[in-house]
Design a protein around this motif. Structure first.
Motif, mmCIF file in Angstrom:
data_model
loop_
_atom_site.group_PDB
_atom_site.id
_atom_site.type_symbol
_atom_site.label_atom_id
_atom_site.label_comp_id
_atom_site.label_asym_id
_atom_site.label_seq_id
_atom_site.Cartn_x
_atom_site.Cartn_y
_atom_site.Cartn_z
ATOM 1 N N LEU A 1 6.981 4.196 -6.614
ATOM 2 C CA LEU A 1 7.174 4.446 -5.187
ATOM 3 C C LEU A 1 7.392 3.141 -4.421
ATOM 4 C CD1 LEU A 1 4.493 7.235 -4.738
ATOM 5 C CD2 LEU A 1 6.969 7.506 -4.497
ATOM 6 N N ILE A 2 6.711 2.074 -4.820
ATOM 7 C CA ILE A 2 6.939 0.764 -4.192
ATOM 8 C C ILE A 2 8.376 0.310 -4.436
ATOM 9 C CG2 ILE A 2 6.350 -1.690 -4.288
ATOM 10 C CD1 ILE A 2 3.453 -0.843 -4.842
ATOM 11 N N ASN A 3 8.840 0.450 -5.667
ATOM 12 C CA ASN A 3 10.212 0.039 -5.992
ATOM 13 C C ASN A 3 11.234 0.881 -5.245
ATOM 14 O OD1 ASN A 3 9.339 -1.978 -7.731
ATOM 15 N ND2 ASN A 3 9.382 -0.648 -9.526
ATOM 16 N N LEU B 1 -4.238 7.354 0.807
ATOM 17 C CA LEU B 1 -3.974 6.179 -0.022
ATOM 18 C C LEU B 1 -3.812 6.601 -1.468
ATOM 19 C CD1 LEU B 1 -3.742 3.058 -0.021
ATOM 20 C CD2 LEU B 1 -6.198 3.002 -0.510
ATOM 21 N N TYR B 2 -2.732 6.134 -2.087
ATOM 22 C CA TYR B 2 -2.398 6.559 -3.451
ATOM 23 C C TYR B 2 -2.411 5.359 -4.395
ATOM 24 C CZ TYR B 2 0.368 8.446 -7.335
ATOM 25 O OH TYR B 2 0.810 8.836 -8.576
ATOM 26 N N LYS B 3 -3.153 5.519 -5.521
ATOM 27 C CA LYS B 3 -3.220 4.451 -6.530
ATOM 28 C C LYS B 3 -2.930 5.015 -7.919
ATOM 29 C CE LYS B 3 -6.458 1.525 -3.963
ATOM 30 N NZ LYS B 3 -7.733 0.760 -3.996
ATOM 31 N N GLY B 4 -2.189 6.105 -7.966
ATOM 32 C CA GLY B 4 -1.899 6.769 -9.231
ATOM 33 C C GLY B 4 -0.815 6.096 -10.038
ATOM 34 N N LYS B 5 -0.396 6.796 -11.107
ATOM 35 C CA LYS B 5 0.531 6.197 -12.079
ATOM 36 C C LYS B 5 1.919 5.943 -11.496
ATOM 37 C CE LYS B 5 2.000 10.647 -14.017
ATOM 38 N NZ LYS B 5 2.156 11.442 -15.258
ATOM 39 N N GLU C 1 0.840 -1.193 0.000
ATOM 40 C CA GLU C 1 0.000 0.000 0.000
ATOM 41 C C GLU C 1 0.876 1.243 0.000
ATOM 42 O OE1 GLU C 1 -4.113 -1.098 2.295
ATOM 43 O OE2 GLU C 1 -2.361 -0.617 3.537
ATOM 44 N N VAL C 2 0.480 2.244 -0.779
ATOM 45 C CA VAL C 2 1.234 3.485 -0.909
ATOM 46 C C VAL C 2 0.382 4.651 -0.409
ATOM 47 C CG1 VAL C 2 2.385 5.059 -2.507
ATOM 48 C CG2 VAL C 2 2.517 2.588 -2.887
ATOM 49 N N PHE C 3 1.000 5.521 0.389
ATOM 50 C CA PHE C 3 0.311 6.702 0.892
ATOM 51 C C PHE C 3 1.142 7.940 0.556
ATOM 52 C CE2 PHE C 3 -1.118 3.186 3.432
ATOM 53 C CZ PHE C 3 -2.460 3.436 3.667
ATOM 54 N N VAL C 4 0.472 8.973 0.124
ATOM 55 C CA VAL C 4 1.110 10.268 -0.123
ATOM 56 C C VAL C 4 0.375 11.295 0.733
ATOM 57 C CG1 VAL C 4 1.688 12.040 -1.811
ATOM 58 C CG2 VAL C 4 1.750 9.620 -2.471
#
Length: 237
Positions: free
Chosen positions: A122-124, A113-117, A106-109
């Motif tokens: 960001l995970i990498n 919660l962020y699901k953008g391009k 899961e990514v947060f900005v």
């Protein structure tokens, strides 16, 4: 005429800025660069690795389920070793990293919660940060990881050292580290032959140890040339 003058000034500035860097690199290269040493695989190397693990209380590290730490006060980690997950925080970003299947992270900005391009990027980045920064914390405990090769090396001073090569895994497979141990087997430093450094054999200290709550031994500071790498806010459970 003006163009030639501007070009001349620009060239002068480039030389002024780059020449000291080139001279410094040349000095460091000829002073410190050395080929990776040869050594023997087998029981002698494994015994040396086991000696290091015993000196650092490897059993206590294995029984540590949670580690929290900060790397150079820039990246912050809440690592659930038991579940192989880690919360990675830097700037306005947070990634709840699933180390088994990173794409499920899961990514947060800015706490949203962020699901953008840029999600995968960001995970990498979080995974790359974790692989690098946690290595500076727990590298001695990884000498029997899958994909490692262990070699016993006799140094020019006639001492035994342990060469570890990571043939797979992590962000930079193929990197090698020569561990220098004291008489009890505790690491004092390692030399690096790694893809991100153009000079082979640079040495970093491993002599600022702390005993965390679970009795595992973890470092708090490394020195490499004039650089310092701080590991702070270490908590173990």
């Amino acid at each position: 005429m003006k163009f030639k003058k501007i070009l001349k000034i620009t060239a002068g500035v480039v030389v002024f800025l780059t020449l000291p860097s080139l001279l410094l690199f040349a000095f460091l290269y000829f002073k410190y660069n050395e080929p990776i040493p040869s050594g023997e695989t087998g029981r002698e190397a494994d015994l040396l690795a086991e000696k290091m693990l015993n000196a650092l209380n490897y059993e206590a590290y294995q029984n540590t389920n949670y580690v929290e730490f900060s790397f150079k006060n820039m990246h912050h980690y809440k690592w659930n070793k038991a579940e192989n997950k880690c919360e990675v925080i830097w700037k306005d970003f947070k990634v709840n990293l699933n180390l088994n299947t990173p794409q499920q992270s899961e990514v947060f900005v800015a706490n949203n919660l962020y699901k953008g391009k840029d999600r995968e990027k960001l995970i990498n980045k979080a995974l790359s940060y974790f692989n690098n920064d946690s290595f500076w914390l727990v590298a001695p405990y990884k000498v029997f990881d899958q994909g490692t090769e262990r070699r016993a090396v006799t140094t020019d001073e006639g001492k035994q050292a342990l060469l570890i090569t990571y043939t797979s895994g992590g962000s930079t497979p193929g990197d090698s580290y020569l561990w220098h141990l004291n008489n009890e087997g505790v690491p004092e430093s390692f030399q690096m032959w790694v893809s991100i450094l153009p000079i082979g054999g640079l040495e970093a200290s491993w002599n600022n140890w702390t005993t965390c709550e679970t009795n595992a031994q973890l470092p708090t500071f490394h020195k490499m040339l004039i650089l310092g790498i701080e590991l702070e806010n270490i908590t173990c459970k």
